[in-house]
Design an enzyme around this catalytic site. Sequence first.
Site, short mmCIF file in Angstrom:
data_model
loop_
_atom_site.label_atom_id
_atom_site.label_comp_id
_atom_site.label_asym_id
_atom_site.label_seq_id
_atom_site.Cartn_x
_atom_site.Cartn_y
_atom_site.Cartn_z
N SER A 216 -5.21 35.52 -47.63
CA SER A 216 -5.73 34.22 -47.97
C SER A 216 -5.33 33.07 -47.04
CB SER A 216 -5.16 33.79 -49.22
OG SER A 216 -6.14 32.61 -49.78
N ASP A 242 -8.88 39.03 -48.33
CA ASP A 242 -9.78 38.31 -49.13
C ASP A 242 -9.98 36.70 -48.91
OD1 ASP A 242 -11.18 38.55 -51.41
OD2 ASP A 242 -9.97 37.56 -52.63
N HIS A 372 -7.81 38.67 -56.60
CA HIS A 372 -7.69 38.06 -55.14
C HIS A 372 -6.45 38.48 -54.58
CE1 HIS A 372 -7.66 34.87 -52.18
NE2 HIS A 372 -6.55 34.32 -52.47
#
Length: 418
Positions: A216, A242, A372
Amino acid sequence: MSDLQRSFVKAKLARLPPEAPMSPEPLREGHEDGESLDTLGILHHDPHDDDASSASSASSTGTIKPLASRNLFARPGGASSKKSQDQLPWSDFFEQELYLEGSFDKENITYHVYLTPPAASGPLFVTHHGAGSSGLSFAVFASIVRKMLPSAGILSVDARGHGETVVHTKVPRDPSQPPIDYSLSTLSKDLLQVLELCKEKMDWKEQPSMILVGHSLGGAVVTDVAKTGELGDKLLGYAVLDVVEGSAMDALQSMQTYLSSRPPAFPSIASGIEWHTRSRTIRNPTSARVSVPSLLRRDADPNAPRPWIWHTDLSATQPFWENWFIGLSKKFLEAKGGKLLLLAGTDRLDKELTIGQMQGKYQLQVFPEAGHFIQEDLPERTAALVVEFYKRNDRSTLVLPPKVADILKAKQQQQQKQ
């Protein structure tokens, strides 16, 4: 008693209802007394159901079976359920933790990192977590990498304002400015400084060959570091988990809604772990048990009914959200080194990355069964993919053909000897 009387009595007995069973029928969720399965403390749960994809829903799909060894009216927190929420120490996954003293113009900073040093010729996997997480987000991943590649080292960083990394300002802070500088350029400088401080602390003669891995926000940081080129030929490649520019920018629109939906505090660390697994924020219970405790800290108010609050105030990072992700796709494609992108769904690919993938500019892997937190939900598969990525980009095993000039020179030397 005559034969006629005996026949009459047998006929009467045959018409009586059968004897009641010794144990009641299994109770199911939603029974009359309204108690939850966990409150009764008699949930019969198959431990094999505790995998990454079903851990958070086990209590809603199980069947209650009264067991002789259980108290039907016991309060929650039986031995097995309590064990699944016990925190795991960082030392189960890393060999060392280091506190490294760094400095910038207006601040001093104490970096906190987890480290398993590499062998003499082994690579160093450097991991950077996302916003609100900590270096322990990669704990399980790190231990699996080490098992797959025993010579490898793992360096997992707590970013500023996260985990145990602390920023100390040298000058009075401007109250109109955010309390901590979370800009992408500052986070990138932090990572580069950590690498240099770690080299000095461990007395390495030179930096080992590296693979940067970022989740992220961490993906934006490692991409930015790769784009600077400051690691030179020591950087073999970088993996981004991700996050892509397009979907990240879209997600920022609903970020405040997400933050307001989270519990503001928890009565215990165990309840924080349970919330993460039940909400399927983290789908792997083992990873949650090691990473979640580092996300919480005790409230300064000793009388707070829920004394465990979030360690990082994500709302305070809002001024930097767009700064993190603008231009990410372009930098990812242009930076030198091998490129790996791991996503939880193909819908996250934006136009620029879709074209780059069709041109073969990077490796793409999709894990649709993960959430996630890919590295936490599927640590084994993530580790295997990253280790394989390293092996494909490892230059130490690359044997180049000799140069033509060297061949001619060798022939001349041989002729002179003759």
